[in-house]
Design a protein around this motif. Sequence first.
Motif, PDB file in Angstrom:
ATOM      1  N   ASN A 326       9.067   1.024  13.896  1.00 43.55           N
ATOM      2  CA  ASN A 326       7.806   0.315  13.661  1.00 43.55           C
ATOM      3  C   ASN A 326       6.708   0.793  14.609  1.00 43.55           C
ATOM      4  OD1 ASN A 326       6.862  -1.544  11.757  1.00 43.55           O
ATOM      5  ND2 ASN A 326       6.740  -3.185  13.268  1.00 43.55           N
ATOM      6  N   PHE A 330       3.057  -3.635  13.809  1.00 43.94           N
ATOM      7  CA  PHE A 330       2.707  -3.764  12.403  1.00 43.94           C
ATOM      8  C   PHE A 330       1.315  -3.179  12.147  1.00 43.94           C
ATOM      9  CE2 PHE A 330       5.618  -7.101  13.613  1.00 43.94           C
ATOM     10  CZ  PHE A 330       6.628  -6.925  12.694  1.00 43.94           C
ATOM     11  N   ASN A 339       4.887  -3.448   7.572  1.00 39.24           N
ATOM     12  CA  ASN A 339       5.671  -2.624   8.486  1.00 39.24           C
ATOM     13  C   ASN A 339       5.113  -1.206   8.540  1.00 39.24           C
ATOM     14  OD1 ASN A 339       9.222  -3.453   8.619  1.00 39.24           O
ATOM     15  ND2 ASN A 339       7.463  -4.773   8.913  1.00 39.24           N
ATOM     16  N   GLY A 412       6.192   1.316   3.624  1.00 37.82           N
ATOM     17  CA  GLY A 412       7.036   0.520   4.513  1.00 37.82           C
ATOM     18  C   GLY A 412       7.372  -0.812   3.873  1.00 37.82           C
ATOM     19  N   SER A 413       8.083  -1.645   4.604  1.00 39.68           N
ATOM     20  CA  SER A 413       8.419  -2.965   4.096  1.00 39.68           C
ATOM     21  C   SER A 413       7.168  -3.842   4.044  1.00 39.68           C
ATOM     22  CB  SER A 413       9.469  -3.623   4.984  1.00 39.68           C
ATOM     23  OG  SER A 413       9.647  -4.978   4.634  1.00 39.68           O
ATOM     24  N   GLU A 415       6.974  -6.795   4.883  1.00 39.38           N
ATOM     25  CA  GLU A 415       6.978  -7.788   5.958  1.00 39.38           C
ATOM     26  C   GLU A 415       5.876  -7.493   6.976  1.00 39.38           C
ATOM     27  OE1 GLU A 415       8.757 -10.423   6.263  1.00 39.38           O
ATOM     28  OE2 GLU A 415      10.499 -10.198   4.964  1.00 39.38           O
ATOM     29  N   GLU A 416       5.180  -8.533   7.425  1.00 45.39           N
ATOM     30  CA  GLU A 416       4.106  -8.338   8.396  1.00 45.39           C
ATOM     31  C   GLU A 416       4.371  -9.002   9.732  1.00 45.39           C
ATOM     32  OE1 GLU A 416       0.777 -11.536   7.335  1.00 45.39           O
ATOM     33  OE2 GLU A 416       1.188 -10.200   5.642  1.00 45.39           O
ATOM     34  N   ASP A 419      10.259  -6.729  11.709  1.00 47.66           N
ATOM     35  CA  ASP A 419      10.527  -5.305  11.522  1.00 47.66           C
ATOM     36  C   ASP A 419      11.783  -5.161  10.660  1.00 47.66           C
ATOM     37  OD1 ASP A 419      10.652  -2.585  11.640  1.00 47.66           O
ATOM     38  OD2 ASP A 419      11.340  -2.486  13.722  1.00 47.66           O
ATOM     39  N   GLU A 422      13.474   0.222   6.256  1.00 52.65           N
ATOM     40  CA  GLU A 422      13.173   0.747   4.934  1.00 52.65           C
ATOM     41  C   GLU A 422      14.455   1.314   4.326  1.00 52.65           C
ATOM     42  OE1 GLU A 422       9.754  -0.406   6.632  1.00 52.65           O
ATOM     43  OE2 GLU A 422      10.870   1.223   7.566  1.00 52.65           O
TER      44      GLU A 422
END
Length: 432
Positions: A326, A330, A339, A412-413, A415-416, A419, A422
């Motif tokens: 990461n 983020f 991510n 990336g994922s 999600e914010e 972590d 991927e």
Amino acid sequence: MRKKLLLFLLLATLMSNAQINLNIGSTDVGVAPVSSFFSYSYVQQIYPKQEINANSAGNITGLTFYVDPSVTISDSSSWTVYLGLSTKTAFTSNTDWVPVTQLTQVFTGTVTNNNGQVVVTFTTPFAYNNTDNLIIATKENSQSIDINNFNEVFRVYPHLPSSTLYYRRDLATIDPASPPAGLRAGYKSSVTFSGLTPNTTPACPFVTYPANNQQMVLLSPIIKWLAVPGVNSYKVSIGTSAGATDVVNQQVVLTNSFTPSTPLVQNTNYYLRVTSVSGGLESSGCTDVVFKTIPPPPVNDACSGALVATVFPYVYTQTDAAAATNNAGFITTCPDAMNDGTWFKFTGDGGVFNLKVTMPASSADFDPQMGVYRGSCGSLLCVGTLDSNGGGGTESANLTTTAGMVYYINVGSYEETVDVPENVFTFTITKL
């Protein structure tokens, strides 16, 4: 002569009392060994040799299933029971029934609830070889249903995914020779096997993560296994060769999960063994689980290493994305943060380009987000983000470019705040 007679009587008593109990204290309920809330059902369950943990081969003389003493099963009491041997460890699909030709019918008749116990006594014992896994298949033939507050009543316990395959309906009996597609469950019946003698040592735990031969395991994995009833503790060993303990040596663990105190080494094969301990006795014969850690971060892990697309269509399959870091945190350049995954870039020509992320079935748990930026790595400006689908879904968008403008794409994922690793994906840039 008197001593010989006493010895014979003692052996006979021990044999008659031989039994193995599996989770008979559970209070969960489910559709196994039969459905009590549908008129007819057919259920198959897998009991691995490792779980049965018998001390030797022997004859199974009966089964006992469990219910609350107060419930009624009078309209779910006409049973036909089959047993079989198999190397199968899970039902791989909703039609993955064990053929009835590979099973032996051991009981047909009426069962009753006797103070919470439903005893099935075999006319002829079933020879269990203590080598294969055991299949229990049960067909319920009664026309009516037992209401019992509109619930199933038979006691079950959670176990490996797809341990049970069942089909239930109200219209007609089910033919075990050609059962319809059913439903799978990660639980099994609480059961007693009469006639088998338990091993003197506790059963080996079932490791649920990592799976045997799993690749791309994180460097600080949360190793998990199914709890073994009645044990006091577990011992975890990790080595770089079969049976070795050079990384973790018989670490005592009181719960059913463990994370190494020191991160593992990238791109390395490890051998994991978990044993259970009860009353000072440790399980024996437990096998190693082999896994491989993630490789080093990919070359395009950071914006500064973005892969450059110059020829279109550009197609790149990212096989090492699970090792992406990461970086500094983020990416919050756009309002919809994400991510920091892996990076690509290309120069616009004033035309329209399609950007697409697709994934194989093995990446169904990865929910990607695609972020598009312009400017430079040290000073990115938001063009937009895309996260239209869930795990395993395709993300695709058209981008109208400005001639000479450099565009950066991060995959990336979504999600914010967490972590998330991927996974494998294919990134495509197509000029329209």
